[in-house]
Write a protein that holds these residues in place. Structure first.
Motif, short mmCIF file in Angstrom:
data_model
loop_
_atom_site.label_atom_id
_atom_site.label_comp_id
_atom_site.label_asym_id
_atom_site.label_seq_id
_atom_site.Cartn_x
_atom_site.Cartn_y
_atom_site.Cartn_z
N VAL A 77 0.84 -1.20 0.00
CA VAL A 77 0.00 0.00 0.00
C VAL A 77 0.87 1.25 0.00
O VAL A 77 0.59 2.22 -0.71
CB VAL A 77 -0.97 -0.02 1.19
N LEU A 81 0.70 3.99 -3.12
CA LEU A 81 0.28 5.38 -2.93
C LEU A 81 1.40 6.38 -3.17
O LEU A 81 1.15 7.49 -3.66
CB LEU A 81 -0.27 5.56 -1.51
N ARG A 88 -4.53 9.29 -7.31
CA ARG A 88 -5.01 8.87 -6.00
C ARG A 88 -6.22 7.96 -6.15
O ARG A 88 -7.18 8.31 -6.86
CB ARG A 88 -5.39 10.11 -5.20
N ILE A 92 -9.56 1.85 -1.21
CA ILE A 92 -8.60 0.75 -1.14
C ILE A 92 -9.32 -0.47 -0.60
O ILE A 92 -9.95 -0.41 0.47
CB ILE A 92 -7.40 1.12 -0.25
N SER A 94 -8.84 -4.55 0.45
CA SER A 94 -7.87 -5.60 0.78
C SER A 94 -8.61 -6.92 0.91
O SER A 94 -9.47 -7.08 1.76
CB SER A 94 -7.15 -5.26 2.09
N GLU A 117 -3.18 0.68 6.59
CA GLU A 117 -2.16 1.52 5.95
C GLU A 117 -2.81 2.52 5.00
O GLU A 117 -2.42 3.69 4.95
CB GLU A 117 -1.16 0.65 5.20
N GLY A 118 -3.82 2.06 4.28
CA GLY A 118 -4.53 2.97 3.39
C GLY A 118 -5.26 4.07 4.16
O GLY A 118 -5.25 5.23 3.75
N TYR A 121 -3.22 7.02 5.26
CA TYR A 121 -2.99 8.03 4.24
C TYR A 121 -4.26 8.76 3.84
O TYR A 121 -4.28 9.47 2.84
CB TYR A 121 -2.34 7.38 3.01
N HIS A 123 -7.34 7.51 3.04
CA HIS A 123 -8.23 6.87 2.08
C HIS A 123 -9.29 6.03 2.79
O HIS A 123 -9.01 5.45 3.85
CB HIS A 123 -7.44 5.95 1.14
N ALA A 125 -10.83 2.68 3.31
CA ALA A 125 -10.22 1.37 3.11
C ALA A 125 -11.12 0.28 3.71
O ALA A 125 -11.67 0.45 4.80
CB ALA A 125 -8.83 1.32 3.74
#
Length: 256
Positions: A77, A81, A88, A92, A94, A117-118, A121, A123, A125
């Motif tokens: 991820v 990114l 962008r 996200i 998973s 992790e997304g 940032y 997002h 997710a």
């Protein structure tokens, strides 16, 4: 809609492949996933080795789907990114993970870690997992359910950085009873190890693949999953105990 798809089972995992086909109904999908299985990798990241990447094609041998990364789910991820994606992503995803990630398992899960992790940032997710029984997976059906749930989550217009954990029950037990939004169960699972001795006399252990939750607690994801419901749990990665924080802040602290 631009979708970043990742997982912890590896870029060639069947769950990811069928989920990608479903997500293509919602928009463009770019895959950035581990080159090999990284189950239970948690939120580990690679610091001391280079992150090698390679382009991956669809089964037709011609269509570019994304990149395989010699690293962990969180690495994938980060690279997606910060380095690989030209634009962008809007969301996200998973998954689709082989095995549920309900209850306390979210702390071990590479699938959930990639989604976290997304969210780091900013997002939206969503981690999506399929419970299994005796290693039987109906990924195509589960992927269709996953897409429907993802569509409904996104229709709620969650704010940036929103994080969701979705689990789909074993489909062979019978029809899905519905969807429930529930908190995470925090009871520890029962774990076992198989003790063995190698030909040189050294003792070693195999971790049992059976993880049972002896106390599913009413009104939690583990209980509802066992009852045949798809579960949605909103998560957050702030681990601060705010009640204890306020209590400790009221105390006087001394160096001597």
């Amino acid at each position: 809609m631009r979708i970043l798809l990742t997982n912890d089972d590896g870029i060639y995992a069947p769950g990811l492949r069928v989920l990608r086909q479903e997500l293509l109904k919602l928009g463009t999908v770019t895959v950035v996933a581990p080159a090999t299985e990284q189950s239970a990798a948690g939120h580990s990241v690679t610091l001391l080795n280079p992150l090698l990447i390679s382009e991956v094609l669809d089964d037709d041998g011609h269509t570019f789907i994304g990149w395989a990364v010699e690293g962990r789910p969180a690495d994938c991820v980060k690279l997606a990114l910060l380095e690989l994606l030209p634009e962008r992503p809007d969301v996200i995803i998973s998954g689709l993970n082989a095995g549920s990630n309900a209850g306390i398992n979210v702390l071990y899960s590479g699938t959930v870690a990639a989604a976290i992790e997304g969210a780091f940032y900013g997002h939206t997710a969503i981690a999506v997992s399929l419970e299994y029984d005796k290693k039987i997976y109906d990924f195509p059906t589960a992927a269709r359910y996953a897409r429907k749930v993802i569509e409904q989550i996104l229709a709620c217009n969650p704010p940036p950085g929103s994080l969701f954990n979705v689990n789909i029950p074993v489909l062979e037990r019978g029809p899905i009873k519905g969807i429930k939004v529930l908190p995470q169960n925090i009871s520890p699972y029962t774990e076992k190890f198989d003790r063995r001795v190698n030909p040189r006399g050294r003792t070693y252990f195999w971790a049992s693949p059976e993880f049972l939750c002896p106390d599913p607690h009413p009104g939690t994801d583990v209980e509802a999953l066992a009852e045949g419901y798809i579960t949605i749990t909103p998560l957050k990665f702030d681990l601060t105990d705010h009640t204890r924080l306020a209590e400790l802040q009221r105390r006087e602290w001394h160096l001597e």
